[in-house]
Motif scaffolding. Structure first.
Motif, short mmCIF file in Angstrom:
data_model
loop_
_atom_site.label_atom_id
_atom_site.label_comp_id
_atom_site.label_asym_id
_atom_site.label_seq_id
_atom_site.Cartn_x
_atom_site.Cartn_y
_atom_site.Cartn_z
N ASP A 43 0.85 -1.18 0.00
CA ASP A 43 0.00 0.00 0.00
C ASP A 43 0.89 1.24 0.00
N THR A 44 0.38 2.34 -0.55
CA THR A 44 1.13 3.59 -0.55
C THR A 44 0.19 4.77 -0.71
N THR A 45 0.60 5.91 -0.18
CA THR A 45 -0.13 7.16 -0.39
C THR A 45 0.50 7.97 -1.51
N SER A 46 1.59 7.47 -2.10
CA SER A 46 2.33 8.19 -3.12
C SER A 46 1.93 7.75 -4.53
N GLU A 47 1.44 8.68 -5.32
CA GLU A 47 1.09 8.37 -6.71
C GLU A 47 2.34 8.01 -7.51
N GLU A 48 3.47 8.66 -7.20
CA GLU A 48 4.72 8.38 -7.90
C GLU A 48 5.16 6.95 -7.67
#
Length: 305
Positions: A43-48
């Motif tokens: 999971d990540t909150t970073s679009e990059e």
């Protein structure tokens, strides 16, 4: 080190910890979680980061998440690492078996008839008797299904940055709702004056005006048809009321005049068949199940403390 010196050190560390973030604080958090062994993205909150991993970002909103420390919104080991820190601090935490131990007894052979025809292939995600699982193999009329969490037994490496401590009440409310419902909701808080009947010391009823802190939420098709909201609206709203010290939550629907005279087939109030079908698909709702629930659920969409 003497016992007295050790006690002073412990007291100093405890004081320092209490000065930072603590249980109950709302924070905005950026993070990326990967499996420790294979470094697969969890999971990540970073679009990059998502784009680098080849994950389509069109249907997902990226950016820091608002969470409540101590509310179980993130792994407990990560919360423990955050306590005492401040906005701008970063950290990396290894969470052992974050999604539980792998249990061989949760891999079972069942009748293939319990699985829909479209899901009878290895790797398919299925729901059998209310339990989520993944098809391992299908031979003849029998299916081997793994009911463990897909990441059971895996250690997770969790990198995070505390963006800020959240103080705005409306941002807190949006953060809480995002824990339950994946929908962009318009909401605001107002202090309402409400007429209420109360009993005086003599047991007589009289009317008085009281102030109530009210969270208003603009209803959307995605909210109205969201299964978790349909089944748990009371619990979700009560959680928001308790954590934000509100008096009530009101979900309201606004219908303006722009759609007058544009009734869809069957009197759908301006929502054509294609729009309704798209909304149902977005909310992952079975149409027949929705009809049954709407017929059974006649409660008002107002929750008060």
């Amino acid at each position: 080190m003497s016992d007295e010196q050790e006690a002073d050190v412990n007291e100093e560390e405890e004081t320092q910890t209490e000065e930072g973030l603590q249980e109950g604080n709302f924070i905005s958090l950026d993070y990326t979680a990967r499996t420790a062994e294979d470094e697969d993205l969890v999971d990540t909150t970073s679009e990059e980061v998502a784009e680098e991993e080849g994950i389509e970002a069109e249907d997902r909103e990226f950016g820091p998440r608002t969470i409540v420390l101590g509310a179980g919104h993130i792994f407990e080991d990560v919360e423990e690492d955050i306590y005492g820190k401040e906005a701008g601090d970063e950290g990396t935490v290894s969470v052992e078996q974050a999604f539980g131990e792998y249990d061989n007894e949760q891999v079972r052979t069942i009748s293939a008839d319990k699985i829909g025809e479209d899901d009878r292939y290895p790797g398919a995600r299925v729901n059998v008797d209310g339990q989520q699982g993944y098809v391992e193999t299908i031979i003849g009329g029998r299916a081997r299904v793994d009911f463990n969490h897909p990441l059971a037994g895996e250690d997770i490496e969790y990198d995070y940055e505390i963006v800020e401590e959240v103080e705005d009440a409306e941002e807190k409310a949006k953060g809480l709702f995002s824990m339950y419902i994946d929908a962009d909701l318009d909401m605001w808080i107002e202090t309402d004056e409400v007429e209420e009947e109360v009993e005086d010391e003599d047991g007589e009823t009289e009317t008085e005006t009281v102030e109530k802190e009210t969270l208003y939420i603009e209803a959307t098709p995605q909210l109205s048809m969201n299964q978790q909201w349909m089944f748990q609206k009371q619990q979700i709203a009560q959680d928001v009321i308790d954590r934000l010290d509100l008096d009530r939550v009101i979900v309201q629907e606004t219908i303006d005049g722009a759609g007058a005279g544009m009734m869809g087939m069957g009197g759908m109030g301006g929502m054509g068949g294609a729009d309704l079908e798209e909304a149902l698909e977005d909310a992952d709702i079975d149409e027949d199940e929705l009809v049954e629930e709407l017929e059974a659920d006649d409660e008002a969409e107002e929750v008060e403390e």
